[in-house]
Design an enzyme around this catalytic site. Structure first.
Site, short mmCIF file in Angstrom:
data_model
loop_
_atom_site.label_atom_id
_atom_site.label_comp_id
_atom_site.label_asym_id
_atom_site.label_seq_id
_atom_site.Cartn_x
_atom_site.Cartn_y
_atom_site.Cartn_z
N ASP A 284 1.77 -5.82 -0.93
CA ASP A 284 0.41 -6.77 0.23
C ASP A 284 -0.97 -6.25 -0.04
O ASP A 284 -0.50 -4.93 -1.53
CB ASP A 284 1.05 -6.47 1.37
CG ASP A 284 0.26 -8.29 2.21
OD1 ASP A 284 -0.67 -8.74 1.34
OD2 ASP A 284 0.67 -8.49 4.06
C1 NOJ Z 1 -2.70 -10.32 3.22
C2 NOJ Z 1 -1.61 -11.09 3.75
O1 NOJ Z 1 -0.63 -10.02 4.30
C3 NOJ Z 1 -0.65 -11.17 2.87
O2 NOJ Z 1 0.17 -12.07 3.64
C4 NOJ Z 1 -1.67 -12.60 1.95
O3 NOJ Z 1 -0.31 -13.38 1.44
C5 NOJ Z 1 -1.89 -11.48 1.33
N1 NOJ Z 1 -3.12 -11.30 1.98
C6 NOJ Z 1 -3.30 -12.49 -0.40
O4 NOJ Z 1 -3.55 -13.36 0.50
#
Ligand code: NOJ
Length: 757
Positions: A284
């Site tokens: 993430d």
């Molecule tokens: C953080 C989020 O937790 C995740 O779900 C997302 O895909 C990413 N950012 C990218 O935007």
């Protein structure tokens, strides 16, 4: 002697064959590329950047992206969209790097691309897997038309704590339903052909247990027994993997005190060895770097930890890019570990057809043909109507007559900015249909007077925090008293009141946890004042999570829960309010009476001291100041008609392991209009080697019945439906009695028993 040799050869041949069967066939094109690649080029493929064009969900945004692409230091991008922009990015990778490897272009297409449909929690309330798949298919068609071939969805985290704002992004509390949704979404995005120009690689997230953050606070620690994990939280991730999901995202939280992005048990033992996942894993947003704050060492240490654990791609943090070479030189990682990760990223590029044609998703004629078409908007409207849940309908206030004199009030009645819901960065709030507009479209003969009635919240501090992506809570220049008075006058002059109340879009979603999940006080005052007028009141309740509404639920009102419905919000709400569509949604989360009951979910266990249902008893498992039961149970949802359940029959009273059993009931539409009902089956494993939940959802069937019509509805329980993970984490069923309950919600009472021999 000869015989012995012969059998030894056979045995070794057998083992080699087994090993081969387990391993995915290597892709010659990818292997040929790997042969040519330098160490730096391999590491470059593991780097995912965002130039900051979309919504940045961390405090860091990538710098010098163009130079890095040209230097072969980037494997993928997100936050870039449009066939022209994507083509430009691909040209940098293809024309300016030695090996001309195109980029994966990702995005968060969480509930529709430009044609935004209901937030996932809302959509899950449709319990309609065909529609869910259609929704994902439409999202994929639109996103790929805009150059994106990799989607950071589905988010399948089980969530049983509505304080957690990201409950909005998933399918609720239940692993059985969650698994069905996960499968439908993967199928919709990928459609068994990743190279087709209208399909995209899905990414199941967030592995794992992100929805179990302590105290409902985002990014918080998770600590959970393996038995609970395997039985209650892991099934949807596994379902996505079994459905062939191409990639997975590691979560921010720790699991057994090791953050997911560096957790070898998770990323290798579970994911690869137990679940046979053969796609790639992306971290993430800066979650590798965040292991520094978790307390696991410096960037070099945490990056090496992540690679060794089985993480393949590093989102935004550049820990892989900047430290892996040094770690290799110091013998902390091996080149083979880098090659394995790179192979997985390249295989994804191969599967999506990019190695064949880097511009496969850069067809400039597509956006106009495929995005925001009439057909797509019609689907978004349909999906929204199916996501609404009629929580109560005092005196059949709903549906309204299309000629009625209506006071349409509340801060969300004419609030275009709050219709799309959280995580809709690719949607355009300006295109959203407000409820006021929807009412006028669907009931042009109605007399409608509109008043705001209240601010979503009167608290400027909350407004500031919520308005990060644009104005969502607008605190009116007029005083709260003036706003309220205006609405009350409109109510008094009308036959019926519709009050659109609840949460602004960004009151749920990422980093939007709340400790108080009631309707904000400004709006509660409005609701009270409207009810006091004595006019019939229908609340249209908008939110990204279950709310605590004990006071409102007691009032003589109708309550239609609409979540955040997407671009067609107003039209869809009007369709249901005026009865063009009879609501059929069912809750996929339990609604608590108070925050103090959280976590609360239907598949709760009995305890050794179960409390009596109707009273407090000392030394039993109950509260001094609350009932144990929720305010509204999982699976609840009314219709404009009524259904009667009777006649439960089982195909057998006794079955053996490996056999399935069919459960049949008679369902009658006993009301005055046609309608759909979600028939739900709950199973109790009466005695087993580990404490069983009181009941668990194990089947459902959504059926349409004309008024007066009766139907036999069957649900089959498979062999697997009787199984659970025991203390040794083996997936088994155990002989004994099982009780089946079938009905309209998780309190279903129609019951039968059978025995597993
Ligand atoms: C953080 C989020 O937790 C995740 O779900 C997302 O895909 C990413 N950012 C990218 O935007």
């Amino acid at each position: 002697m000869l015989r012995k040799n012969h059998s030894a050869i056979l045995v070794s041949f057998f083992f080699t064959a087994c090993l081969w069967a387990q391993q995915k066939d290597k892709i010659p094109e990818v292997e040929a590329l790997l042969e040519k690649m330098t160490l730096e080029e391999k590491i470059g493929q593991l780097n995912l950047l965002t130039p900051g064009g979309g919504v940045a969900t961390g405090s860091v945004v990538s710098k010098n992206v163009e130079e890095k692409i040209k230097a072969g230091k980037v494997g993928g991008l997100f936050g870039v969209a449009g066939p022209d922009r994507v083509r430009m990015a691909q040209e940098l990778a293809v024309n300016d790097t030695r090996l001309k490897i195109p980029l994966l272009i990702g995005s968060d297409v969480i509930h529709g691309y430009k044609t935004t449909y209901p937030i996932p929690l809302g959509l899950s309330c449709s319990w309609d897997m065909d529609l869910t798949e259609q929704a994902a298919r439409m999202a994929a068609k639109e996103a790929t038309a805009d150059g994106i071939m990799w989607n950071f969805s589905p988010m399948v985290d089980i969530a049983r704590d509505p304080r957690w704002g990201r409950i909005a992004e998933g399918a609720g509390e239940d692993p059985y339903l969650g698994s069905a949704v996960a499968k439908a979404m993967v199928k919709g995005y990928q459609q068994n052909d990743l190279a087709a120009p209208n399909t995209m690689l899905a990414c199941v997230k967030h592995l794992v247990l992100y929805g179990a953050a302590e105290a409902g606070r985002d990014y918080h620690s998770v600590d959970m027994s393996r038995v609970k994990m395997f039985n209650q939280y892991l099934p949807p991730y596994q379902a996505a993997i079994d459905a062939g999901v191409a990639s997975a995202m590691s979560s921010f939280n720790d699991i057994d005190a090791i953050p997911a992005s560096g957790n070898k048990w998770l990323l290798t033992d579970l994911l690869r060895d137990r679940w046979n996942f053969d796609g790639f894993v992306v971290s993430d947003y800066t979650s590798v770097n965040e292991m520094i704050a978790h307390g696991l060492g410096d960037l070099q240490a945490v990056s090496a930890l992540a690679l060794k654990a089985g993480l393949d791609m590093d989102m935004v943090g550049e820990g892989f890019l900047t430290t892996l070479k040094k770690s290799l030189e110091e013998g902390k990682i091996t080149e083979e570990e880098i090659t394995v990760a790179c192979r997985r990223v390249l295989e994804a590029k191969y599967l999506s057809g990019l190695l064949d044609d880097p511009y496969r998703y850069s067809d400039e004629s597509r956006p106009e043909k495929d995005i925001l078409t009439e057909e797509n908007r019609a689907l978004a409207r349909k999906l929204a109507t199916r996501s609404f849940v009629l929580l109560k309908n005092h005196n059949q206030i709903l549906p309204l007559k299309k000629e009625a004199k209506i006071a349409l009030v509340g801060p969300l009645a004419d609030s275009r900015n709050n219709m799309l819901g959280t995580w809709a960065p690719t949607g355009d709030t300006k295109l959203a249909v407000t409820i006021l507009e929807g009412f006028k479209n669907v009931a042009p003969d109605a007399t409608i007077s509109h008043a705001k009635g209240a601010n979503i919240s009167d608290d400027p501090e909350i407004a500031k925090k919520v308005n990060v992506f644009g104005s969502r809570i607008e605190i009116d220049e007029r005083s709260p008293e003036t706003l309220l008075q205006e609405a009350v006058e409109a109510a008094k002059a009308s036959d019926v009141v519709v009050a659109v109340v609840g949460e602004a879009t960004e009151m749920s979603g990422e980093a939007a946890s709340r400790t108080d999940i009631s309707i904000p006080e400004s709006q509660k005052k409005l609701i009270r004042a409207l009810v006091e007028t004595g006019k019939p009141v229908a609340l249209v309740l908008m939110s990204g999570r279950p709310l605590t509404i004990p006071e409102e639920f007691e009032m003589p009102v109708a309550i239609l829960q609409v979540w955040h419905p997407g671009v067609e919000a107003g039209n869809a709400i009007a369709d249901v309010v005026f009865g063009d569509y009879n609501p059929s949604g069912k809750l996929t989360t339990t609604w608590p009476r108070s925050v103090g009951q959280i976590p609360i979910y239907h598949s709760v266990k009995n305890t050794g001291r179960p409390a009596p249902e109707d009273r407090f008893q000392k030394f039993k498992s109950n509260y001094l100041d609350s009932e144990n039961t929720p305010l509204i149970p999982f699976g609840h949802g009314l219709s404009y008609t009524t259904f009667e359940y009777s006649d439960i029959k089982l195909s057998n009273s006794e079955i053996s392991q490996g056999e399935s059993i069919e459960v049949t009931i008679t369902l009658k539409n006993t009301g005055n209009v046609d309608g759909e009902e979600v028939v739900q089956l709950y199973l109790q494993d009466v005695v087993r080697s580990i404490t069983p939940p009181k009941r668990q959802l194990k089947g459902f069937n959504k059926v349409m019945l004309k008024k007066g019509e009766s139907k036999q509805v069957s649900i089959t329980l498979s062999d697997d439906d009787l199984k659970f993970y025991n203390s040794d984490l083996e997936f088994v069923s155990e002989p004994g009695e099982f009780k089946v309950y079938v009905g309209t919600d998780s309190n279903a009472t129609l019951s039968q028993s059978f025995t597993l021999k």
